[in-house]
Every structure is written in structure tokens, then in C-alpha cells.
Design an enzyme around this catalytic site. Structure first.
Site, PDB file in Angstrom:
ATOM      1  N   LEU A  78       0.527  -1.230   0.187  1.00  0.00           N
ATOM      2  CA  LEU A  78      -0.084  -0.146  -0.227  1.00  0.00           C
ATOM      3  C   LEU A  78       0.666   1.079  -0.115  1.00  0.00           C
ATOM      4  O   LEU A  78       2.399   1.027   0.619  1.00  0.00           O
ATOM      5  CB  LEU A  78      -1.199   0.173   1.259  1.00  0.00           C
ATOM      6  N   ASP A  79       0.539   1.856  -0.569  1.00  0.00           N
ATOM      7  CA  ASP A  79       1.644   3.262  -0.725  1.00  0.00           C
ATOM      8  C   ASP A  79       1.403   4.183   0.795  1.00  0.00           C
ATOM      9  O   ASP A  79       1.063   3.714   2.015  1.00  0.00           O
ATOM     10  CB  ASP A  79       0.412   4.452  -1.164  1.00  0.00           C
ATOM     11  N   ASP A  80       2.824   4.555   0.826  1.00  0.00           N
ATOM     12  CA  ASP A  80       2.819   5.223   2.368  1.00  0.00           C
ATOM     13  C   ASP A  80       1.510   6.128   2.603  1.00  0.00           C
ATOM     14  O   ASP A  80       1.524   5.879   4.122  1.00  0.00           O
ATOM     15  CB  ASP A  80       4.085   5.807   2.359  1.00  0.00           C
ATOM     16  N   THR A  82      -1.610   5.665   2.233  1.00  0.00           N
ATOM     17  CA  THR A  82      -2.888   5.043   1.559  1.00  0.00           C
ATOM     18  C   THR A  82      -2.749   4.032   3.491  1.00  0.00           C
ATOM     19  O   THR A  82      -2.264   3.967   3.904  1.00  0.00           O
ATOM     20  CB  THR A  82      -2.894   3.789   1.032  1.00  0.00           C
TER      21      THR A  82
END
Length: 117
Positions: A78-80, A82
Site C-alpha cells: 500500500l502507498d505510504d 494509504t
């Protein structure tokens, strides 16, 4: 009921991610666990992979479980910025099986976005 659950907080209480918080490292809540995988609730602002200035999710799991020799591996990322459920495999065999399941789209993923206007 769903609309109420998705209502953002009032403007006087802006949504803050972990990067803006004084609490570091953030606590990782275990959502579910089996013999093959672990699901944690990754907070926004927490990177999946360690950076020079921040430990990653795997570092936080290992720190929370110092007597656990399990070889945890990320099943996805998951993106930072998110937040959400992050699946960790317990060992190489589980990582391959979960990787195949994600690649073959046998894993159902849902996304909810909360925005403020």
C-alpha cells in the site's frame, strides 16, 4: 448507516496521517491471522518498506513480536499515505501462494476514499 460511517470528521478535526503525529512508531493492529498469513491495519504515513528515516511495516511487526522467528514477507503493498489492511505472508511458500492469488485476481480488494470538500 453507511453514509454516516463514511462522513468525514468536522473541519476542526482534520484527518491526520501517522507522518504528522508525534506517536512513532505507530501501533499496528492485527486484523486477522492464520498459520500462513497475518493481516495488519497499516496506518497512513507508515511505509511498507523501510526508509532511512522510517521503519517499514515488517520492522514494526518484528519489533512487536521479538520472540517470533517467522519470516514475514509482504504479500502486496500500500502507498505510504494509504491506510488499510496489509497482508503479510508467513514464509516463502505462503508468499508464493499469496502472490499467485493476487496476480490471478483471486483476492477481492475493496477501496473506500474519504475526501473533504
Amino acid at each position: 448507516a453507511l453514509a454516516a460511517a463514511l462522513t468525514p470528521p468536522p473541519r476542526s478535526q482534520p484527518i491526520r496521517d501517522v507522518a504528522e503525529s508525534d506517536a512513532w512508531p505507530p501501533p499496528l493492529r492485527v486484523v486477522a491471522e492464520s498459520d500462513a498469513w497475518l493481516v495488519v491495519d497499516k496506518p497512513a504515513g507508515c511505509p511498507c518498506h523501510a526508509r532511512p528515516d522510517r521503519p517499514g511495516v515488517l520492522d514494526l511487526v518484528r519489533a512487536a513480536r521479538p520472540n517470533d522467528a517467522t519470516d514475514y514477507k509482504l504479500a502486496h503493498r500500500l502507498d505510504d499515505g494509504t491506510s488499510g489492511c496489509l497482508v503479510l505472508a508467513k514464509g516463502a511458500a505462503a508468499a508464493r501462494a499469496l502472490g499467485d492469488a493476487f496476480a490471478e485476481r483471486r483476492v477481492k480488494k475493496s477501496y473506500v476514499a474519504v475526501t473533504a470538500s
